[in-house]
Design a protein around this motif. Structure first.
Motif, PDB file in Angstrom:
ATOM      1  N   ALA A 256       0.830  -1.211   0.000  1.00  0.00           N
ATOM      2  CA  ALA A 256       0.000   0.000   0.000  1.00  0.00           C
ATOM      3  C   ALA A 256       0.862   1.258   0.000  1.00  0.00           C
ATOM      4  O   ALA A 256       0.569   2.230  -0.715  1.00  0.00           O
ATOM      5  CB  ALA A 256      -0.937  -0.019   1.204  1.00  0.00           C
ATOM      6  N   GLN A 257       1.951   1.272   0.779  1.00  0.00           N
ATOM      7  CA  GLN A 257       2.821   2.455   0.814  1.00  0.00           C
ATOM      8  C   GLN A 257       3.489   2.699  -0.537  1.00  0.00           C
ATOM      9  O   GLN A 257       3.609   3.844  -0.990  1.00  0.00           O
ATOM     10  CB  GLN A 257       3.878   2.281   1.912  1.00  0.00           C
ATOM     11  N   GLY A 268       5.454   8.772   3.599  1.00  0.00           N
ATOM     12  CA  GLY A 268       6.689   8.730   4.375  1.00  0.00           C
ATOM     13  C   GLY A 268       7.545   7.552   3.938  1.00  0.00           C
ATOM     14  O   GLY A 268       7.449   7.082   2.800  1.00  0.00           O
ATOM     15  N   VAL A 269       8.392   7.059   4.844  1.00  0.00           N
ATOM     16  CA  VAL A 269       9.266   5.938   4.496  1.00  0.00           C
ATOM     17  C   VAL A 269       8.429   4.672   4.310  1.00  0.00           C
ATOM     18  O   VAL A 269       7.423   4.460   4.980  1.00  0.00           O
ATOM     19  CB  VAL A 269      10.326   5.715   5.596  1.00  0.00           C
ATOM     20  N   VAL A 270       8.866   3.828   3.384  1.00  0.00           N
ATOM     21  CA  VAL A 270       8.184   2.547   3.130  1.00  0.00           C
ATOM     22  C   VAL A 270       8.771   1.534   4.112  1.00  0.00           C
ATOM     23  O   VAL A 270       9.757   0.851   3.829  1.00  0.00           O
ATOM     24  CB  VAL A 270       8.388   2.106   1.666  1.00  0.00           C
ATOM     25  N   THR A 278       1.289   7.757   6.840  1.00  0.00           N
ATOM     26  CA  THR A 278       0.577   6.830   5.954  1.00  0.00           C
ATOM     27  C   THR A 278      -0.924   7.031   6.059  1.00  0.00           C
ATOM     28  O   THR A 278      -1.639   7.027   5.043  1.00  0.00           O
ATOM     29  CB  THR A 278       0.946   5.377   6.303  1.00  0.00           C
ATOM     30  N   LEU A 279      -1.456   7.234   7.293  1.00  0.00           N
ATOM     31  CA  LEU A 279      -2.886   7.490   7.461  1.00  0.00           C
ATOM     32  C   LEU A 279      -3.310   8.752   6.713  1.00  0.00           C
ATOM     33  O   LEU A 279      -4.349   8.759   6.031  1.00  0.00           O
ATOM     34  CB  LEU A 279      -3.221   7.626   8.946  1.00  0.00           C
ATOM     35  N   THR A 293     -13.321   9.319   4.012  1.00  0.00           N
ATOM     36  CA  THR A 293     -11.936   9.559   4.439  1.00  0.00           C
ATOM     37  C   THR A 293     -11.742   9.076   5.874  1.00  0.00           C
ATOM     38  O   THR A 293     -11.587   9.873   6.809  1.00  0.00           O
ATOM     39  CB  THR A 293     -11.601  11.055   4.330  1.00  0.00           C
ATOM     40  N   ASP A 294     -11.756   7.742   6.050  1.00  0.00           N
ATOM     41  CA  ASP A 294     -11.571   7.173   7.381  1.00  0.00           C
ATOM     42  C   ASP A 294     -10.131   6.710   7.621  1.00  0.00           C
ATOM     43  O   ASP A 294      -9.785   6.281   8.727  1.00  0.00           O
ATOM     44  CB  ASP A 294     -12.518   5.986   7.605  1.00  0.00           C
ATOM     45  N   GLY A 295      -9.273   6.772   6.598  1.00  0.00           N
ATOM     46  CA  GLY A 295      -7.875   6.369   6.758  1.00  0.00           C
ATOM     47  C   GLY A 295      -7.643   4.884   6.794  1.00  0.00           C
ATOM     48  O   GLY A 295      -6.524   4.439   7.026  1.00  0.00           O
ATOM     49  N   ILE A 296      -8.692   4.090   6.591  1.00  0.00           N
ATOM     50  CA  ILE A 296      -8.569   2.626   6.613  1.00  0.00           C
ATOM     51  C   ILE A 296      -8.524   2.106   5.181  1.00  0.00           C
ATOM     52  O   ILE A 296      -9.391   2.432   4.366  1.00  0.00           O
ATOM     53  CB  ILE A 296      -9.742   1.981   7.374  1.00  0.00           C
ATOM     54  N   VAL A 297      -7.507   1.313   4.877  1.00  0.00           N
ATOM     55  CA  VAL A 297      -7.387   0.717   3.537  1.00  0.00           C
ATOM     56  C   VAL A 297      -8.242  -0.544   3.505  1.00  0.00           C
ATOM     57  O   VAL A 297      -7.945  -1.529   4.183  1.00  0.00           O
ATOM     58  CB  VAL A 297      -5.921   0.380   3.210  1.00  0.00           C
ATOM     59  N   GLY A 298      -9.310  -0.490   2.737  1.00  0.00           N
ATOM     60  CA  GLY A 298     -10.192  -1.637   2.548  1.00  0.00           C
ATOM     61  C   GLY A 298     -10.336  -1.945   1.064  1.00  0.00           C
ATOM     62  O   GLY A 298      -9.582  -1.423   0.239  1.00  0.00           O
TER      63      GLY A 298
END
Length: 307
Positions: A256-257, A268-270, A278-279, A293-298
């Protein structure tokens, strides 16, 4: 805040994410298990099993807890839907991988040494029989014996020489095969720092099981994003359903990063850990894609990352 027991190690990441969210809601509400049982239609023992990962909570229990705590019921039910798919599957099915290339076996042609029937001159004498007599007046060169008893015809004679072409061709074939194997395996590359991700991908393809992710302080991973089959992949994970929230870590986070970097959102850094940068990058991607925009990767956010 309650002290929870550790979740089972075999618990799927998607189910684990749901249980962690439910635990946080329960802790923030200040309700005990008995209070939850009194205010919902689910018993105290049922809540104990749900919140310790022993049993998947039904959608009704998730919705009831969200209403009690004033949480986003729609987002929790979306997490529950993903977790239910993982729970019913029982375990993650290994992703299909392309068949491994098999290197052709090198076959070295046997060198053919001419037999007595192929020689036009007289048969050679064995070593130890004394010097070969030289023919007088016929002009035919006489072969001389060497240390292993193999006769070598004279350079100016009319006899046949040992054919070297098949031997040279066989040796070249072996060298080519060895070179291809070295290029594929690349044993000189280490598995730390920026190369560790590539080493992990090779190991995953060879064994069919992804290697365990272990974070080391200061370690980062390289990104090689490519488009395959209409979707973007960075070579660390092929998932499109993993749920990644704050504090999550693993190869899915590395993937994801890398994709966030490629899409122009700096995480930022991976390093394989979902931190504050990342969030924020995930939220900017979600806002630009018309997602909550909840910051959760789904699943929906993965779709935006890979397109």
């Amino acid at each position: 805040m309650s002290r929870w027991r550790g979740l089972p190690a075999s618990l799927d990441q998607r189910v684990r994410q749901l249980v962690v969210q439910l635990r946080r809601l329960k802790d923030h509400s200040g309700l005990s298990l008995a209070a939850l049982a009194a205010r919902t239609s689910y018993s105290k023992s049922s809540w104990e099993r749900y919140l310790n990962g022993k049993k998947l909570p039904p959608a009704g229990a998730v919705a009831a807890l969200a209403r009690l705590c004033g949480a986003d019921e729609t987002r929790l039910l979306a997490l529950h839907e993903v977790a239910a798919q993982a729970w019913s599957a029982g375990r993650t099915v290994p992703e299909a991988r392309p068949p491994e290339a098999r290197l052709p076996e090198a076959r070295i042609p046997e060198a053919r040494i001419p037999g007595p029937q192929d020689r036009s001159g007289p048969a050679p004498r064995a070593v130890g029989d004394g010097p070969a007599p030289r023919a007088v007046g016929d002009g035919t060169p006489v072969p001389r014996a060497v240390g292993d008893g193999t006769p070598v015809p004279a350079a100016s004679g009319a006899g046949h020489q040992v054919p070297l072409g098949p031997l040279v061709l066989g040796a070249l074939t072996v060298l080519v095969v060895a070179g291809v194997a070295l290029l594929l395996l690349r044993p000189w590359q280490g598995h730390t720092g920026a190369w560790r991700g590539a080493g992990a991908a090779l190991a995953g393809r060879a064994s069919g099981v992804a290697p365990e992710f272990t974070h080391r302080p200061g370690e980062t991973f390289g990104c090689g994003v490519q488009r395959r089959g209409g979707a973007l992949y960075a070579g660390h994970s092929r998932t499109d359903t993993a749920v990644l929230g704050s504090g999550a870590e693993g190869w899915d986070v590395v993937e994801a990063q890398c994709l966030l970097h490629h899409q122009g959102y700096d995480p930022g850094v991976v390093d394989g850990i979902v931190g504050g940068r990342t969030l924020r990058a995930v939220k900017r991607l979600q806002a630009g894609s018309g997602l909550p925009t909840d910051g959760i990767v789904g699943p929906a956010t993965w779709k935006a990352l890979r397109r």
